[in-house]
Scaffold this motif. Structure first.
Motif, mmCIF file in Angstrom:
data_model
loop_
_atom_site.group_PDB
_atom_site.id
_atom_site.type_symbol
_atom_site.label_atom_id
_atom_site.label_comp_id
_atom_site.label_asym_id
_atom_site.label_seq_id
_atom_site.Cartn_x
_atom_site.Cartn_y
_atom_site.Cartn_z
ATOM 1 N N ARG A 32 -35.756 73.224 27.472
ATOM 2 C CA ARG A 32 -36.963 72.463 27.837
ATOM 3 C C ARG A 32 -36.625 71.164 28.564
ATOM 4 O O ARG A 32 -37.514 70.471 29.041
ATOM 5 C CB ARG A 32 -37.786 72.166 26.590
ATOM 6 N N LYS A 33 -35.329 70.826 28.637
ATOM 7 C CA LYS A 33 -34.927 69.567 29.252
ATOM 8 C C LYS A 33 -34.777 69.726 30.763
ATOM 9 O O LYS A 33 -34.296 70.749 31.240
ATOM 10 C CB LYS A 33 -33.615 69.066 28.643
ATOM 11 N N ARG A 34 -35.174 68.705 31.504
ATOM 12 C CA ARG A 34 -35.069 68.747 32.957
ATOM 13 C C ARG A 34 -33.662 68.399 33.413
ATOM 14 O O ARG A 34 -33.283 68.670 34.551
ATOM 15 C CB ARG A 34 -36.075 67.768 33.572
ATOM 16 N N ARG A 35 -32.880 67.806 32.536
ATOM 17 C CA ARG A 35 -31.482 67.497 32.844
ATOM 18 C C ARG A 35 -30.688 67.541 31.552
ATOM 19 O O ARG A 35 -31.055 66.906 30.565
ATOM 20 C CB ARG A 35 -31.363 66.106 33.500
ATOM 21 N N VAL A 36 -29.609 68.284 31.580
ATOM 22 C CA VAL A 36 -28.753 68.440 30.397
ATOM 23 C C VAL A 36 -27.373 67.902 30.743
ATOM 24 O O VAL A 36 -26.786 68.268 31.772
ATOM 25 C CB VAL A 36 -28.646 69.914 29.981
#
Length: 304
Positions: free
Chosen positions: A179-183
């Motif tokens: 669900r994260k836009r940047r990991v």
């Protein structure tokens, strides 16, 4: 001095490769005494032993290794001659001996469908193996071409890059990182990973990528195929790193998600490979040219 015959060379090559008279006999559809007699005949002509038995195992002597090297060179040349002569009539009526690593199997299958569409009369013999087995098939001249992702240095192989192969991090769709836009890499490295066996090109690329950044991934399970990794990731057993081009179905059905990890994808490549000293048959040459003419995957490929 009596000369060795081609039949004797072929028989000894089978014995030396199998390190067993009985397995060589089964492979050649001969009796074990007949195989043993032929090897003893070679030893009589040369005046030195070619094999020695230590316990229950057969080992090659120094002379045996020399004869094996000559046998492989001679039989390889003859096989090339017979195969090429059989293919000279027409590309449409020939055959292609191809091996691919399991990583590239899905892509290779699509390539073969298109190639057969252009040359419907070609008989294709496809083998799917791990990297070590594909290299052995090349070394023993039992295939015309191979498609693989990591070509070792030091071997007398001709390898031509034809397609980019982006590696991405995959997770179940309901994984918190999906669900994260940047990991970040640190977040990913903290997760358990499902990895291929030691020696796999994908695993090597993954380990080098993280090591270069001072990170070490946490392996929770080792698996022998990409399909096993895909299923295990879907089941929630950990994250995985696989080729984006082999995930089309799972991504379309939303069975897997590609994480937006900084620095990814890891860009690798696929190569069409053959022995450097091999004269390709018309069919093999046509396939190589067909593969090299395929559209390349842009280097800017990113998971969506």
């Amino acid at each position: 001095m009596r000369r060795l015959t081609l039949r004797q060379f072929r028989i000894f090559e089978a014995v030396a490769r199998n390190l067993s008279f009985s397995r060589a006999a089964a492979e050649l559809h001969l009796s074990q005494p007949a195989v043993s007699m032929q090897v003893r005949g070679i030893e009589t002509i040369l005046g030195m032993p070619l094999t020695e038995q230590v316990g229950r195992r057969i080992h090659l002597t120094d002379a045996g290794r020399e004869v094996l090297h000559a046998s492989q060179a001679i039989t390889a040349r003859l096989d090339d001659l017979q195969h090429n002569l059989a293919q000279l009539k027409s590309v449409d009526s020939g055959s292609l001996r191809l091996a691919v690593t399991s990583t590239v199997n899905a892509v290779a299958t699509g390539i073969l469908v298109r190639f057969r569409g252009r040359y419907p009369g070609v008989a294709v013999h496809l083998g799917v193996s791990n990297r070590a087995e594909v290299l052995e098939l090349l070394a023993s001249n039992r295939i015309d071409l191979a498609i693989m992702g990591q070509v070792p240095e030091g071997l007398e192989l001709s390898a031509t890059r034809f397609m980019d192969n982006p590696l991405v991090v995959i997770a179940p769709p309901d994984h918190p990182l999906a669900r994260k836009r940047r990991v970040t890499l640190e977040q990913v490295a903290a997760e358990p990973f499902l990895v291929r066996e030691a020696g796999s090109g994908t695993r090597g690329a993954m380990e080098r990528f993280f090591a270069a950044r001072g990170l070490e991934i946490r392996s929770s399970m080792e698996m022998s195929s990409n399909e096993a990794i895909r299923q295990a990731v879907q089941a929630g057993l950990g994250l995985g790193i696989l080729s984006l081009q082999t995930l089309e179905l799972e991504l379309a059905l939303k069975r897997l998600a590609v994480l937006k990890v900084e620095g990814f994808p890891i860009m690798r490549h696929w190569y069409v490979v053959h022995r450097a000293d091999k004269r390709l048959s018309p069919v093999a040459q046509a396939f190589k040219e067909f593969v090299l003419a395929l559209p390349r995957v842009p280097r800017s490929t990113r998971a969506r």
